[in-house]
Motif scaffolding. Structure first.
Motif, mmCIF file in Angstrom:
data_model
loop_
_atom_site.group_PDB
_atom_site.id
_atom_site.type_symbol
_atom_site.label_atom_id
_atom_site.label_comp_id
_atom_site.label_asym_id
_atom_site.label_seq_id
_atom_site.Cartn_x
_atom_site.Cartn_y
_atom_site.Cartn_z
ATOM 1 N N ARG A 1 0.676 -0.952 -0.129
ATOM 2 C CA ARG A 1 -0.082 0.040 0.149
ATOM 3 C C ARG A 1 0.969 1.375 -0.101
ATOM 4 N NH1 ARG A 1 -4.630 -0.138 4.543
ATOM 5 N NH2 ARG A 1 -3.058 1.311 5.277
ATOM 6 N N LEU A 2 0.378 2.515 -0.237
ATOM 7 C CA LEU A 2 1.088 3.540 -0.324
ATOM 8 C C LEU A 2 1.498 3.900 1.044
ATOM 9 C CD1 LEU A 2 -0.554 5.656 -3.275
ATOM 10 C CD2 LEU A 2 1.752 4.650 -3.299
ATOM 11 N N ASP A 3 0.723 3.564 1.816
ATOM 12 C CA ASP A 3 1.335 4.250 3.349
ATOM 13 C C ASP A 3 2.735 3.497 3.682
ATOM 14 O OD1 ASP A 3 0.308 1.361 3.371
ATOM 15 O OD2 ASP A 3 -0.315 2.136 5.714
ATOM 16 N N GLU A 4 2.982 2.456 3.246
ATOM 17 C CA GLU A 4 4.139 1.988 3.298
ATOM 18 C C GLU A 4 5.364 2.593 2.522
ATOM 19 O OE1 GLU A 4 4.356 -2.687 3.081
ATOM 20 O OE2 GLU A 4 2.227 -2.263 2.512
ATOM 21 N N VAL A 5 4.961 2.934 1.371
ATOM 22 C CA VAL A 5 5.792 3.773 0.343
ATOM 23 C C VAL A 5 6.367 4.931 1.028
ATOM 24 C CG1 VAL A 5 5.665 4.803 -1.954
ATOM 25 C CG2 VAL A 5 4.917 2.632 -1.639
ATOM 26 N N PHE A 6 5.198 5.835 1.266
ATOM 27 C CA PHE A 6 5.348 7.072 2.277
ATOM 28 C C PHE A 6 6.299 7.042 3.338
ATOM 29 C CE2 PHE A 6 2.534 8.323 -1.023
ATOM 30 C CZ PHE A 6 2.647 9.803 -1.435
ATOM 31 N N ILE B 1 9.777 9.455 -2.862
ATOM 32 C CA ILE B 1 10.790 10.550 -3.522
ATOM 33 C C ILE B 1 11.818 9.924 -4.350
ATOM 34 C CG2 ILE B 1 12.361 12.150 -2.784
ATOM 35 C CD1 ILE B 1 11.173 12.026 -0.011
ATOM 36 N N GLY B 2 11.768 10.483 -5.509
ATOM 37 C CA GLY B 2 12.497 9.919 -6.788
ATOM 38 C C GLY B 2 11.471 8.968 -7.620
ATOM 39 N N HIS B 3 10.295 8.676 -7.301
ATOM 40 C CA HIS B 3 9.465 7.661 -8.002
ATOM 41 C C HIS B 3 8.185 8.585 -8.086
ATOM 42 C CE1 HIS B 3 11.941 4.309 -8.232
ATOM 43 N NE2 HIS B 3 12.469 4.672 -7.158
ATOM 44 N N CYS B 4 8.080 10.122 -8.249
ATOM 45 C CA CYS B 4 6.930 10.850 -8.400
ATOM 46 C C CYS B 4 6.079 10.469 -9.432
ATOM 47 C CB CYS B 4 7.344 12.186 -8.466
ATOM 48 S SG CYS B 4 8.608 12.495 -10.112
ATOM 49 N N GLY B 5 6.525 9.717 -10.553
ATOM 50 C CA GLY B 5 5.683 9.394 -11.747
ATOM 51 C C GLY B 5 4.882 8.118 -11.418
ATOM 52 N N LEU B 6 5.732 7.459 -10.701
ATOM 53 C CA LEU B 6 4.959 5.914 -10.196
ATOM 54 C C LEU B 6 3.678 6.416 -9.182
ATOM 55 C CD1 LEU B 6 4.662 2.808 -10.483
ATOM 56 C CD2 LEU B 6 6.549 2.899 -8.746
ATOM 57 N N THR B 7 4.195 7.000 -8.225
ATOM 58 C CA THR B 7 3.466 7.467 -7.371
ATOM 59 C C THR B 7 2.091 8.356 -7.820
ATOM 60 O OG1 THR B 7 5.174 7.692 -5.750
ATOM 61 C CG2 THR B 7 2.977 8.261 -4.862
ATOM 62 N N ALA B 8 2.567 9.403 -8.538
ATOM 63 C CA ALA B 8 1.249 9.986 -9.208
ATOM 64 C C ALA B 8 0.180 8.972 -10.358
ATOM 65 C CB ALA B 8 1.882 11.230 -9.891
ATOM 66 N N LYS B 9 1.011 7.936 -10.620
ATOM 67 C CA LYS B 9 0.133 7.415 -11.578
ATOM 68 C C LYS B 9 -0.938 6.457 -10.642
ATOM 69 C CE LYS B 9 2.603 5.280 -14.544
ATOM 70 N NZ LYS B 9 3.745 4.254 -15.373
ATOM 71 N N HIS C 1 10.026 16.251 -12.868
ATOM 72 C CA HIS C 1 8.985 15.946 -11.750
ATOM 73 C C HIS C 1 7.682 15.294 -12.591
ATOM 74 C CE1 HIS C 1 7.649 15.739 -7.643
ATOM 75 N NE2 HIS C 1 6.939 17.194 -7.882
ATOM 76 N N ALA C 2 6.855 14.804 -11.517
ATOM 77 C CA ALA C 2 5.633 14.289 -12.224
ATOM 78 C C ALA C 2 4.641 14.446 -11.063
ATOM 79 C CB ALA C 2 5.616 12.823 -12.570
ATOM 80 N N TRP C 3 3.439 14.791 -11.443
ATOM 81 C CA TRP C 3 2.453 14.884 -10.431
ATOM 82 C C TRP C 3 0.914 14.672 -10.894
ATOM 83 C CZ3 TRP C 3 5.673 18.554 -12.484
ATOM 84 C CH2 TRP C 3 5.132 19.684 -13.502
ATOM 85 N N ALA C 4 0.097 14.686 -10.055
ATOM 86 C CA ALA C 4 -1.278 14.436 -10.610
ATOM 87 C C ALA C 4 -1.984 15.582 -10.503
ATOM 88 C CB ALA C 4 -2.170 13.483 -9.914
ATOM 89 N N VAL C 5 -2.945 15.945 -11.929
ATOM 90 C CA VAL C 5 -4.014 17.133 -11.579
ATOM 91 C C VAL C 5 -5.427 16.699 -11.695
ATOM 92 C CG1 VAL C 5 -4.755 19.030 -12.991
ATOM 93 C CG2 VAL C 5 -2.245 18.603 -12.988
ATOM 94 N N CYS C 6 -6.040 17.120 -10.516
ATOM 95 C CA CYS C 6 -7.578 16.753 -10.526
ATOM 96 C C CYS C 6 -8.206 18.095 -10.571
ATOM 97 C CB CYS C 6 -7.792 16.041 -9.236
ATOM 98 S SG CYS C 6 -9.379 15.374 -9.012
ATOM 99 N N GLY C 7 -8.945 18.411 -11.544
ATOM 100 C CA GLY C 7 -9.989 19.774 -11.637
ATOM 101 C C GLY C 7 -8.627 20.732 -11.907
ATOM 102 N N ASP C 8 -8.705 21.857 -10.856
ATOM 103 C CA ASP C 8 -7.788 23.067 -11.144
ATOM 104 C C ASP C 8 -6.738 22.512 -9.902
ATOM 105 O OD1 ASP C 8 -9.242 24.318 -13.070
ATOM 106 O OD2 ASP C 8 -10.684 25.144 -11.618
ATOM 107 N N TYR C 9 -6.438 21.549 -9.587
ATOM 108 C CA TYR C 9 -5.393 21.382 -8.238
ATOM 109 C C TYR C 9 -4.510 20.564 -8.754
ATOM 110 C CZ TYR C 9 -8.621 24.104 -5.396
ATOM 111 O OH TYR C 9 -9.138 24.706 -4.780
#
Length: 168
Positions: free
Chosen positions: A47-52, A58-66, A96-104
């Protein structure tokens, strides 16, 4: 503090703006941390809680944002740059990579959510929106589980390297 929270403090100092004002609220953090990872690829974390907690995001922003894009309807994956992150793990020049949801923008490395216009004002450079079908594709080479080996060898050293930022 989680490694992302430590990194947020460092980047806040670097850009002269307190990014804690954009920190994830508990509801969003709970939602994101509960996201389950693809079991066909990940065999050492589930799960992502373990990842964080380990700082593997950190360093896997694309994968995490995915993972966010897969679990948040009507969201998109973006690749670009945030020069303030230059010198952090896997981002020598601020890629860097990130998610966009609406205007955020939802930034998984810094654990912040901020309006898109504010992100651009802070220096986020939106270079490419990833097609939805590609944003859901996993690679056997970009895995959180691959980092566990390095973490287990030297947990302190591993976490320390996540937040190293080269002087400008």
């Amino acid at each position: 503090m989680l490694p992302s929270e430590d990194l947020r403090v460092i980047i806040s100092e670097r850009i002269g703006i307190d990014l804690n004002q954009y920190a994830w609220d508990e509801q969003l953090k709970t939602f994101i941390f509960a996201i389950e990872l693809n079991k066909d690829f990940e065999d050492k974390v589930s799960r992502l809680d373990e990842v964080f907690k380990l700082g593997l995001n950190i360093g896997h922003c694309g994968l995490t944002a995915k993972y966010l894009v897969i679990n948040i309807p009507n969201s998109d994956l973006y690749y670009g740059k945030f020069p303030a992150l230059a010198g952090t793990k896997n981002s020598p020049k601020g890629s860097h990579a990130w998610a966009v949801c609406g205007d955020y923008v939802i930034d998984t490395s810094l654990m912040i959510t901020l309006p898109t216009d504010k992100a651009k004002e802070l220096g986020y450079i939106f270079e490419k929106r990833i097609a939805p079908e590609n944003a859901r594709y996993f690679s056997e080479y970009d895995l959180f589980s691959n980092e566990i080996v390095h973490y287990k060898k030297d947990p302190y050293g591993f976490v320390k390297t996540l937040t190293l930022v080269q002087a400008k």
